[in-house]
Design an enzyme around this catalytic site. Structure first.
Site, PDB file in Angstrom:
ATOM      1  N   LYS A   1       1.259  -1.709  -0.329  1.00 58.31           N
ATOM      2  CA  LYS A   1       0.128  -0.087  -0.120  1.00 58.31           C
ATOM      3  C   LYS A   1       0.632   1.068  -0.124  1.00 58.31           C
ATOM      4  O   LYS A   1       2.030   1.499   0.785  1.00 58.31           O
ATOM      5  CB  LYS A   1      -0.676   0.039   1.089  1.00 58.31           C
ATOM      6  CG  LYS A   1      -1.946   0.896   1.416  1.00 58.31           C
ATOM      7  CD  LYS A   1      -2.959   0.728   2.448  1.00 58.31           C
ATOM      8  CE  LYS A   1      -3.741   1.572   3.247  1.00 58.31           C
ATOM      9  NZ  LYS A   1      -4.557   1.761   3.742  1.00 58.31           N
TER      10      LYS A   1
ATOM     11  N   SER B   1      -9.247   2.001   2.959  1.00 63.65           N
ATOM     12  CA  SER B   1      -8.750   2.499   1.905  1.00 63.65           C
ATOM     13  C   SER B   1      -7.927   1.725   0.531  1.00 63.65           C
ATOM     14  O   SER B   1      -7.212   2.524   0.129  1.00 63.65           O
ATOM     15  CB  SER B   1      -8.106   3.495   2.438  1.00 63.65           C
ATOM     16  OG  SER B   1      -7.237   3.558   3.770  1.00 63.65           O
TER      17      SER B   1
ATOM     18  N   SER C   1      -9.889  -0.103   6.958  1.00 63.04           N
ATOM     19  CA  SER C   1      -9.060  -0.305   5.883  1.00 63.04           C
ATOM     20  C   SER C   1      -8.477  -1.513   5.427  1.00 63.04           C
ATOM     21  O   SER C   1      -8.434  -1.018   4.267  1.00 63.04           O
ATOM     22  CB  SER C   1      -7.976   1.316   5.967  1.00 63.04           C
ATOM     23  OG  SER C   1      -9.064   2.239   5.583  1.00 63.04           O
TER      24      SER C   1
END
Lengths: 96, 502
Positions: free
Chosen positions: B86, B161, B185
């Site tokens: 990420k 997210s 997330s």
């Protein structure tokens, strides 16, 4: 919990955020609605309830006071928007 | 051959790498090929490190795999296995943007601890995945560089997210990925993309090098297509780190030892507060069916109450933005990232932040600053911290008589792009079942438990602090008795076929 223009201005200034007029209006409306929803918390009596700022109980963590390598100055400065003679360079702070 | 490789789990890839059936370079090239074929449509990646990944793979082939095969030495756990990271996790020399214009082009001078650990374990870092800007969002639509699409339906969001990581794994562009979870997330995008995502206990994984959003909540965790792969990745990243004073100084078990098909006698609580209006009927049915399966396998499922569940959302959306408003003060155009042109210092700060941040980030900075400002601190921020105590106590009580809590991960399946972007409150409601778990710092996993109209549904299993083992054991047992995890999105194949036609 209605937020007025003055409060939006004030919070934007504290946040160091320039806002457009559209953003000011949008945020005034949205933040008012969000804060109104948050007033739900007032249904709860929290007298005497300790705050939880951290879930895992822990105290200060110390290490031995020995020198370890830091990031190299050049490498860090290479990522800066502006630099001069080994320092970060910013626009002037005071008027001449 | 390329397609076959990208279908394999990390465990299966490792078997073939150990035997010498395939090389790390072949594995890496297969995943890179798939990224180049699919990602123009999915946009799961913000940066693909093609050259770096192949160079790493060659190095693993020459120095690690060959030597280990010859000497019979144990291989490092992820030798030659590709991982997507990420883009709010720092990678030395590889751009790390947090999907924000304000960090565009920034190359961190250091690796996050988890990235160091990946490298040490022999993993190949494929690239950096898309997210909501600074991890603030539930759909990946708040990315400053355009949204990610859900591999199961390109018109829908992948969740957020960590939407890029979830979509990458679901579409077979990476067997493993790292995500970060502040209010859901990892778990929510895992649910919406039909994969497995684990948020470890707060403190289990070092946050050093994870760009801070809300420091009392942020936690890095593994995402994969199977529970076993998640456990393997957790083994690599978990553990105390002197550079993160909030990382727990506790021994880490070998999490793969928890992977047993056995839930007899396990006491599972199901919070009645979850089954309310707003929960999609198919999600409700899939979650209750999962509970029945656990009962059939000998677990004891009982209804429980988490009385303050309803207050978790406002609590979180005061605490997280308050912490964010402080953490994001560092983006001032001085030391790194974007700087706007301005004649004086104050205007430089304010304009840099105006031009560099997107709408949701500004909204949360404003909200947090307001909640912390003089006159409102006690009414909002302090109040939220007190309610956080009540929420945590609800879980403490539940865990006195239960080993695990079972609930939905997300109230609905993936929703269409654009549906909720203009209504922040509606968007926040996506996290209603993941946020309470985050506020209490507990470990939680999302595993696939069904489909509604061809879109995946996620089951959330929550454990006691630092009891990832029970969470993994229950998730593994569920997985071994179901087939949902075997399904693959057809969209990604359609995309491949279209590409071939072109």
């Amino acid at each position: 919990m209605a937020i007025d223009d003055h409060t939006v201005e004030y919070v934007a200034k504290l946040s160091r955020l320039e806002l457009t007029r559209e953003e000011r209006e949008l945020f005034r409306e949205q933040l008012s609605r969000i804060l109104e929803y948050f007033s739900k918390l007032n249904e709860l009596d929290t007298t005497g309830i300790p705050p939880t700022s951290h879930v895992i109980p822990m105290r200060n963590v110390f290490r031995e006071d020995v020198v370890t390598p830091s990031l190299e100055r050049e490498v860090v400065l290479d990522e800066a928007p502006d630099q001069e003679e080994g320092y970060f360079k910013v626009p002037r702070v005071f008027e001449e | 051959m390329a397609d076959q490789i990208t279908d394999l789990s990390a465990v299966e890839l490792r078997e073939r790498l150990v035997r010498g059936d395939i090389s790390a370079q072949e594995v890496t090239e297969a995943f890179l090929q798939r990224i180049h074929a699919l990602d123009p449509r999915l946009h799961a990646f913000l940066y693909v490190d093609t050259e770096g990944a192949i160079a790493q793979a060659r190095q693993v082939d020459e120095q690690v795999l060959t030597g280990a095969r010859r000497s019979g030495r144990e291989l490092p756990p992820l030798a030659g296995i590709p991982v997507a990271v990420k883009d709010n996790i720092c990678t030395k020399g590889i751009p790390t943007t947090c999907a924000s214009r304000i960090l565009e082009g920034w190359r961190p001078p250091y690796d996050a601890t988890v990235v160091e650990r990946l490298r040490r374990a022999g993993a190949i870092i494929l690239g950096k995945t898309n997210l909501d800007e600074f991890a603030m969002g539930s759909s990946t639509e708040n990315s400053g560089f355009g949204p990610t699409r859900n591999p199961w339906d390109l018109t829908r969001v992948p969740g957020g997210s960590s939407g890029g990581s979830a979509a990458a794994v679901a579409a077979g562009m990476a067997p493993l990925a790292l995500g970060s979870d502040t209010g859901g997330s990892i778990r929510q995008p895992a649910a919406l993309c039909g994969i497995v995502g684990l948020k470890p206990t707060y403190g289990r994984v070092s946050r050093y090098g994870l760009v801070a959003f809300a420091s009392s909540l942020d936690q890095i965790g593994p995402m994969a297509r199977t529970v076993t792969d998640c456990a393997i990745l957790l083994n690599v990243i978990a553990g105390n780190d002197p550079r993160d004073s909030t990382s727990a100084n506790l021994p880490c078990p070998d999490f793969t030892r928890a992977l047993q098909v056995e839930v007899r006698g396990l006491r599972i609580g199901i919070p009645r507060e979850c089954f309310v209006e707003g929960l999609q009927p198919e999600v409700r049915e899939a979650v209750l069916q999962a509970a029945r399966l656990f009962s059939d396998l000998g677990a004891v499922c009982e209804e429980i109450s988490l009385p303050h569940l309803d207050y978790a959302l406002p609590t979180y959306y005061l605490i997280a933005p308050a912490e964010a408003s402080s953490n994001l003060a560092r983006y001032d155009g001085v030391q790194y990232g974007y700087r706007a042109k301005a004649g004086d210092l104050y205007t430089m700060y304010a304009r840099t932040r105006r031009e560099g941040f997107g709408a949701e980030v500004k909204r949360r900075i404003m909200l947090g600053t307001y909640a912390l400002s003089a006159g409102y601190y006690e009414a909002f921020y302090l109040k939220a911290l007190q309610v956080r105590t009540l929420i945590k106590q609800d879980f403490d009580v539940a865990f006195q008589d239960h080993d695990l809590i079972l609930m939905p991960t997300s109230p609905t399946v993936a929703f269409p792009l654009g549906e909720k972007v203009t209504d922040p409150l509606q968007m926040y409601l996506n996290d209603i079942f993941t946020i309470p778990v985050s506020l209490a710092g507990l470990p939680g996993i999302s595993v696939p438990c069904g489909f509604a109209n061809g879109l995946p549904i996620g089951l959330q299993l929550v454990g006691r602090p630092f009891d990832e083992e029970t969470v993994l054991r229950a998730a593994f047992t569920f997985e071994q008795h179901t087939e949902y995890w075997k399904a693959r999105p057809v969209t990604s194949d359609t995309v491949t076929r279209d590409k071939v036609k072109e």
